[in-house]
Design an enzyme around this catalytic site. Sequence first.
Site, mmCIF file in Angstrom:
data_model
loop_
_atom_site.group_PDB
_atom_site.id
_atom_site.type_symbol
_atom_site.label_atom_id
_atom_site.label_comp_id
_atom_site.label_asym_id
_atom_site.label_seq_id
_atom_site.Cartn_x
_atom_site.Cartn_y
_atom_site.Cartn_z
ATOM 1 N N GLY A 1 0.807 -1.220 0.000
ATOM 2 C CA GLY A 1 0.000 0.000 0.000
ATOM 3 C C GLY A 1 0.836 1.263 0.000
ATOM 4 N N CYS B 1 2.744 -0.643 13.189
ATOM 5 C CA CYS B 1 1.304 -0.547 13.487
ATOM 6 C C CYS B 1 1.061 -1.121 14.882
ATOM 7 C CB CYS B 1 0.456 -1.228 12.424
ATOM 8 S SG CYS B 1 1.040 -2.834 11.884
#
Length: 366
Positions: A169, A291
């Site tokens: 991404g 994350c």
Amino acid sequence: MLKIKTSIGLIFRREIHYEIKKKLKEKRSNRKLALDYFDFFYESTYGKEWKAMRLAMLTGRKYIALLNNYSNFIETGAIMEKNASINLLKYLDMIQSKQNTQIDQSLPRNLNIFTFDNGDCRDFPSPKPSNSDGLMNYYCMDGASILPIFAMNIQKNETILDLCSSPGGKTLAMLQTLLPKYVICRDINQSRLDRLARMLKTYVPESELIKKVSIQMNNPSLKSSDEECFDRVLVDVPCTNDRHSLHTEENNIFSKVRSNERSNIQKKQTELLTQAILACKLNGSIVYSTCSLSPIQNEGVVNTVLNIFDAEPRYFLKIEPLDHLKNYFDYFFTFSPACKTGLLVSPDIKKNFGPFYLCKISKIPK
């Protein structure tokens, strides 16, 4: 005789109790193991802030839609606006204008990003191929994952290293800025690289991929030929992947088969950030990200690596302030005040992006 029977009964009950405990222990899911660990660690780290984070992380993730500039993005954008989604950058510019705040012109203006307003929990429909070129019309990702692209401040014709690039991404977002001359994408195994290649082929014309992208296996140590070759380096390291670990059993880092990987994760992150710094040119910059909410994996790794390079005679490392991003994106993201080095997007039930940590490091000649 009565004593013997009582003893046998006690032993029997103990055995049953042991077996029940054993079965219950065996039935604890990977998700439950992750939640128990987070409750123990993050409650002591974040205090009252953890309750809001916990609630948000146990609900569904919120996404943005990154429009594909290599396809018919004007038509896709018009459809997005009809569905009451917001062009993120235009909306934030409007807020800045109303507040008489100077708009940050360093942000890449070619990115077309759509999201739903705070508190709107709708999902975007699945992306689909365009009728004209067969390329997918947009890519869905956690909104906080776009922040490294803004932090990198990519300039025209720069060479970029994306050190942990799959599923891709952020690589795609770099290409959507239309700024890099070349992007080197690396990862640790062939299956991850294959997944990255498949995704990019559905969004980027083959001619552009050949001209601008190279997909390579990452070596445990950096080759001497790669030292100080890249203007910008992104290292989005493997981590405990907090939200994923709470929602998915498969390939969960809290599973027993991945216990060694989990216990060595900070060491791996330190190695990767060290690689990134060595690969970066003088006067270039590195963006480190995870994350995870873990300060050990976030600020802890950054400070460890800064100490490693403290005696370097040719250059020094400087942590760059990211207040301009915090101020600009404050409407859509909740930034944790507990984070003192870099930025930490903490999940919030109304702004349910993240968790996501990032830190920018410049490599400056002495």
